[in-house]
Design a protein around this motif. Sequence first.
Motif, PDB file in Angstrom:
ATOM      1  N   PHE A  25      93.004  37.149  83.268  1.00  0.00           N
ATOM      2  CA  PHE A  25      94.308  37.750  83.041  1.00  0.00           C
ATOM      3  C   PHE A  25      94.122  39.233  82.750  1.00  0.00           C
ATOM      4  CE2 PHE A  25      94.911  33.308  81.985  1.00  0.00           C
ATOM      5  CZ  PHE A  25      96.143  33.001  82.531  1.00  0.00           C
ATOM      6  N   LEU A  26      95.016  40.064  83.289  1.00  0.00           N
ATOM      7  CA  LEU A  26      94.990  41.495  83.031  1.00  0.00           C
ATOM      8  C   LEU A  26      95.923  41.792  81.860  1.00  0.00           C
ATOM      9  CD1 LEU A  26      93.996  44.316  84.016  1.00  0.00           C
ATOM     10  CD2 LEU A  26      96.137  44.432  85.340  1.00  0.00           C
ATOM     11  N   ILE A  27      95.362  42.351  80.780  1.00  0.00           N
ATOM     12  CA  ILE A  27      96.147  42.688  79.592  1.00  0.00           C
ATOM     13  C   ILE A  27      96.302  44.198  79.501  1.00  0.00           C
ATOM     14  CG2 ILE A  27      96.326  42.510  77.085  1.00  0.00           C
ATOM     15  CD1 ILE A  27      94.590  40.062  77.140  1.00  0.00           C
ATOM     16  N   ASN A  28      97.539  44.635  79.374  1.00  0.00           N
ATOM     17  CA  ASN A  28      97.842  46.050  79.154  1.00  0.00           C
ATOM     18  C   ASN A  28      98.536  46.166  77.798  1.00  0.00           C
ATOM     19  OD1 ASN A  28     100.031  48.563  80.585  1.00  0.00           O
ATOM     20  ND2 ASN A  28      98.072  48.829  79.594  1.00  0.00           N
ATOM     21  N   SER A  29      97.924  46.867  76.880  1.00  0.00           N
ATOM     22  CA  SER A  29      98.471  47.052  75.539  1.00  0.00           C
ATOM     23  C   SER A  29      98.588  48.544  75.269  1.00  0.00           C
ATOM     24  CB  SER A  29      97.552  46.383  74.504  1.00  0.00           C
ATOM     25  OG  SER A  29      98.038  46.591  73.192  1.00  0.00           O
ATOM     26  N   PHE A  30      99.776  48.968  74.823  1.00  0.00           N
ATOM     27  CA  PHE A  30     100.019  50.400  74.631  1.00  0.00           C
ATOM     28  C   PHE A  30     100.740  50.619  73.307  1.00  0.00           C
ATOM     29  CE2 PHE A  30     102.261  54.430  75.123  1.00  0.00           C
ATOM     30  CZ  PHE A  30     101.278  55.239  75.670  1.00  0.00           C
ATOM     31  N   SER A  31     100.181  51.478  72.464  1.00  0.00           N
ATOM     32  CA  SER A  31     100.819  51.822  71.196  1.00  0.00           C
ATOM     33  C   SER A  31     101.916  52.850  71.453  1.00  0.00           C
ATOM     34  CB  SER A  31      99.788  52.374  70.198  1.00  0.00           C
ATOM     35  OG  SER A  31     100.417  52.751  68.990  1.00  0.00           O
ATOM     36  N   GLN A  32     103.174  52.427  71.288  1.00  0.00           N
ATOM     37  CA  GLN A  32     104.295  53.315  71.539  1.00  0.00           C
ATOM     38  C   GLN A  32     104.463  54.364  70.439  1.00  0.00           C
ATOM     39  OE1 GLN A  32     105.981  53.410  74.231  1.00  0.00           O
ATOM     40  NE2 GLN A  32     105.774  51.426  75.226  1.00  0.00           N
ATOM     41  N   GLN A  33     104.092  53.970  69.223  1.00  0.00           N
ATOM     42  CA  GLN A  33     104.231  54.894  68.102  1.00  0.00           C
ATOM     43  C   GLN A  33     103.330  54.449  66.964  1.00  0.00           C
ATOM     44  OE1 GLN A  33     107.803  54.778  65.577  1.00  0.00           O
ATOM     45  NE2 GLN A  33     108.036  56.980  65.903  1.00  0.00           N
ATOM     46  N   ALA A  34     102.689  55.401  66.323  1.00  0.00           N
ATOM     47  CA  ALA A  34     101.950  55.157  65.088  1.00  0.00           C
ATOM     48  C   ALA A  34     102.470  56.135  64.050  1.00  0.00           C
ATOM     49  CB  ALA A  34     100.450  55.335  65.299  1.00  0.00           C
ATOM     50  N   LEU A  35     103.003  55.599  62.953  1.00  0.00           N
ATOM     51  CA  LEU A  35     103.629  56.439  61.941  1.00  0.00           C
ATOM     52  C   LEU A  35     103.633  55.712  60.610  1.00  0.00           C
ATOM     53  CD1 LEU A  35     105.239  59.167  61.606  1.00  0.00           C
ATOM     54  CD2 LEU A  35     107.321  57.790  61.923  1.00  0.00           C
ATOM     55  N   GLU A  36     103.288  56.427  59.546  1.00  0.00           N
ATOM     56  CA  GLU A  36     103.339  55.910  58.182  1.00  0.00           C
ATOM     57  C   GLU A  36     102.547  54.614  58.019  1.00  0.00           C
ATOM     58  OE1 GLU A  36     107.532  55.718  57.324  1.00  0.00           O
ATOM     59  OE2 GLU A  36     107.629  57.853  56.829  1.00  0.00           O
ATOM     60  N   GLY A  37     101.405  54.548  58.710  1.00  0.00           N
ATOM     61  CA  GLY A  37     100.507  53.422  58.533  1.00  0.00           C
ATOM     62  C   GLY A  37     100.823  52.182  59.339  1.00  0.00           C
TER      63      GLY A  37
END
Length: 259
Positions: free
Chosen positions: A220-232
């Motif tokens: 399986f192809l997994i694509n994971s993307f952090s849209q925002q990192a803020l305040e921990g």
Amino acid sequence: MTSFAQLLQQFDPDAPFVSPPNWQQGRTIFGGLSAALSLQAVLLERPTGFPPFKSAQVSFIGPVTQAQTFDVSVLRQGRSVTSVSVDCLSGDDLALRTTLLFAQPRASCIAHDAWGRPLVEGPSRYAPLKLDRKIAPACAYNFEMRPAGGSLPVSGADNPELLMWVRHLDARGVDPAVALIALADSLPPAAMTCFTEPAAISSASWMIDLPQPAVASEWFLINSFSQQALEGYSLQDMEIWDESGRRVLWARQTVAIFT
């Protein structure tokens, strides 16, 4: 080392379950395993004609450090849709609360798919990821991972994206939906690509949707993307495709970051 298939064969939702050490994720049990076992607990009790698994909302409430028990409760059973809740306890403490939706396919003249699979080659064209024991938890060694783009964990990347072909080392005989849920949580949070040194992370919530009933597949192809990192905290989107290019899962996860 206990494989995923062996672990599922031993699982009895009516008895306390002690996870093998190779499914450990830091001081707790791999969250994807606890979520998969919550689904398995429902499937083992389902009556004939029970609808296919469709979606879930998972709340990671506390660490799983003791024997697990699973309390299944049917919230409502309609003609097409059934809602079920599962409480996973670690000893006497609530560790995981999951609400699962099971739905029969229905006829509709509306059909569209706005997302396409990333333009990558098949898994055989990429080299296996060599895990770093200083970074990777024990549970990661139950999967084979092959980076197909994006960034790598703890690489100080500017692009918080993971793109990898992943497969279970052994999921023979496991329900396809149960295997898919465990595999969907196999990668570290995408925000870890921005780390310059190892640091603790913890999943807080996870929303999962399956476009259609799960079917067996190897890679399986997994694509994971952090849209925002803020305040921990990081908010990440996750999508999974099978080898034929069919999207089989979409998810969103909230992750606590301790750095």
